[in-house]
Design a protein around this motif. Sequence first.
Motif, short mmCIF file in Angstrom:
data_model
loop_
_atom_site.label_atom_id
_atom_site.label_comp_id
_atom_site.label_asym_id
_atom_site.label_seq_id
_atom_site.Cartn_x
_atom_site.Cartn_y
_atom_site.Cartn_z
N HIS A 130 0.84 -1.20 0.00
CA HIS A 130 0.00 0.00 0.00
C HIS A 130 0.88 1.25 0.00
O HIS A 130 1.86 1.33 0.72
CB HIS A 130 -0.92 0.02 1.23
CG HIS A 130 -1.98 -1.02 1.20
ND1 HIS A 130 -1.92 -2.19 1.94
CD2 HIS A 130 -3.14 -1.10 0.50
CE1 HIS A 130 -2.99 -2.92 1.71
NE2 HIS A 130 -3.74 -2.28 0.84
N HIS A 131 0.46 2.24 -0.80
CA HIS A 131 1.18 3.51 -0.88
C HIS A 131 0.74 4.43 0.25
O HIS A 131 -0.43 4.52 0.59
CB HIS A 131 0.89 4.22 -2.21
CG HIS A 131 1.54 3.58 -3.39
ND1 HIS A 131 1.12 2.36 -3.89
CD2 HIS A 131 2.58 3.97 -4.15
CE1 HIS A 131 1.87 2.05 -4.94
NE2 HIS A 131 2.77 3.00 -5.12
N MET A 132 1.70 5.14 0.81
CA MET A 132 1.42 6.20 1.78
C MET A 132 2.26 7.39 1.38
O MET A 132 3.49 7.34 1.44
CB MET A 132 1.76 5.73 3.20
CG MET A 132 0.87 4.61 3.69
SD MET A 132 1.43 3.92 5.25
CE MET A 132 2.68 2.78 4.65
N ALA A 133 1.61 8.46 0.96
CA ALA A 133 2.35 9.62 0.47
C ALA A 133 3.18 10.22 1.59
O ALA A 133 2.68 10.50 2.68
CB ALA A 133 1.37 10.67 -0.06
N SER A 134 4.46 10.41 1.33
CA SER A 134 5.37 10.88 2.37
C SER A 134 5.06 12.29 2.81
O SER A 134 5.37 12.69 3.92
CB SER A 134 6.82 10.80 1.88
OG SER A 134 6.99 11.59 0.71
N GLY A 135 4.43 13.08 1.94
CA GLY A 135 4.11 14.45 2.31
C GLY A 135 3.08 14.56 3.41
O GLY A 135 2.98 15.58 4.08
N ASN A 136 2.29 13.48 3.63
CA ASN A 136 1.26 13.51 4.66
C ASN A 136 1.75 12.99 6.00
O ASN A 136 1.02 13.00 6.98
CB ASN A 136 0.05 12.65 4.22
CG ASN A 136 -0.64 13.24 3.01
OD1 ASN A 136 -0.58 14.44 2.79
ND2 ASN A 136 -1.26 12.40 2.21
N ALA A 137 2.97 12.52 6.06
CA ALA A 137 3.47 11.92 7.29
C ALA A 137 3.72 12.98 8.35
O ALA A 137 4.14 14.09 8.07
CB ALA A 137 4.77 11.16 7.01
N LEU A 138 3.46 12.60 9.60
CA LEU A 138 3.72 13.52 10.71
C LEU A 138 5.20 13.59 11.01
O LEU A 138 5.67 14.56 11.58
CB LEU A 138 2.93 13.06 11.94
CG LEU A 138 1.41 13.04 11.75
CD1 LEU A 138 0.75 12.52 13.01
CD2 LEU A 138 0.90 14.42 11.43
N TYR A 139 5.93 12.57 10.69
CA TYR A 139 7.38 12.63 10.74
C TYR A 139 7.94 11.58 9.81
O TYR A 139 7.26 10.65 9.43
CB TYR A 139 7.92 12.45 12.16
CG TYR A 139 7.82 11.03 12.70
CD1 TYR A 139 8.79 10.08 12.42
CD2 TYR A 139 6.76 10.66 13.51
CE1 TYR A 139 8.71 8.80 12.90
CE2 TYR A 139 6.67 9.37 14.01
CZ TYR A 139 7.65 8.45 13.71
OH TYR A 139 7.55 7.18 14.20
N ALA A 140 9.18 11.75 9.41
CA ALA A 140 9.81 10.80 8.50
C ALA A 140 10.20 9.55 9.28
O ALA A 140 11.02 9.60 10.19
CB ALA A 140 11.04 11.42 7.85
N ALA A 141 9.58 8.44 8.96
CA ALA A 141 9.88 7.21 9.66
C ALA A 141 11.32 6.79 9.42
O ALA A 141 11.89 7.02 8.37
CB ALA A 141 8.92 6.10 9.19
N ASN A 142 11.92 6.18 10.44
CA ASN A 142 13.31 5.74 10.35
C ASN A 142 13.35 4.40 9.62
O ASN A 142 13.42 3.33 10.23
CB ASN A 142 13.89 5.61 11.76
CG ASN A 142 15.36 5.27 11.73
OD1 ASN A 142 16.07 5.59 10.77
ND2 ASN A 142 15.83 4.61 12.77
N LEU A 143 13.31 4.47 8.30
CA LEU A 143 13.24 3.27 7.46
C LEU A 143 14.37 3.29 6.44
O LEU A 143 14.93 4.35 6.15
CB LEU A 143 11.91 3.24 6.70
CG LEU A 143 10.63 3.24 7.51
CD1 LEU A 143 9.44 3.46 6.60
CD2 LEU A 143 10.48 1.93 8.26
#
Length: 245
Positions: A130-143
């Motif tokens: 599933h896609h999750m647009a990075s612009g909507n994230a509350l923080y950048a996940a450590n991935l």
Amino acid sequence: MIKKILLSIVLFVLGGYFIVAITLFNKPSDTEVCTQVVTLVNDSLRAGFINTKEVERILKSFDLYPVGKNVVDINTREIEEKLQENPFINKAQCYRSATSKICIEISQRLPILRILSRTGESCYLDAQGHHMASGNALYAANLPVVTGHVTSKYAIKHLLPLGQYIQEDEFWDSMIEQINITESGNVELVPRVGNHIVYLGKPEQFEDKLYRLRIFYEKALSQIGWNKYSRINLEFSNQIICTKK
């Protein structure tokens, strides 16, 4: 015999009474107003894409936020469906409590890869693709960040098993910082420790390749130093080919 029959009748009547009583006592009145929303977001330590403020914002944008509304008018099913439309939410459960509160439990989608392609595509992918647009994230996940000649379509087809394997292994989860895809579709890993590139070749049989690499790390690099080599090649079975700086 008669006593047993009478006892059975009494127990049956009492059971029916308790069921009716519980139903009546838990049924909200027409004037009962929701006073609070209690939101629980699972896996909040592993991902921060959804929090209580974001849940409140989503529901208010659809005029579904329960506080101040009559409890009987609150459609918990509609709240669940609307929350589950969010790409960062895997599942939402909403129910009424006995004290005029609305309880919401959220299960997040947990990303395993972050795509940053050379063409500008930027998104997160979970284990199901599933896609999750990075612009909507509350923080950048450590991935692990996937770079180079990659698209989300390529990553879904070829990299999800590798990403999930890295995330589920404590050692590799803390070690791998970047996954780079070459023009020919081969995989390079950039570790957080040392100044070298790990070349895997095609994204297949990576369990064996990473097993050999871990043994090499523990038996060799820990003794001779992490910066001795510029490139470690694991493409071929039963071989580790190192290039000195």
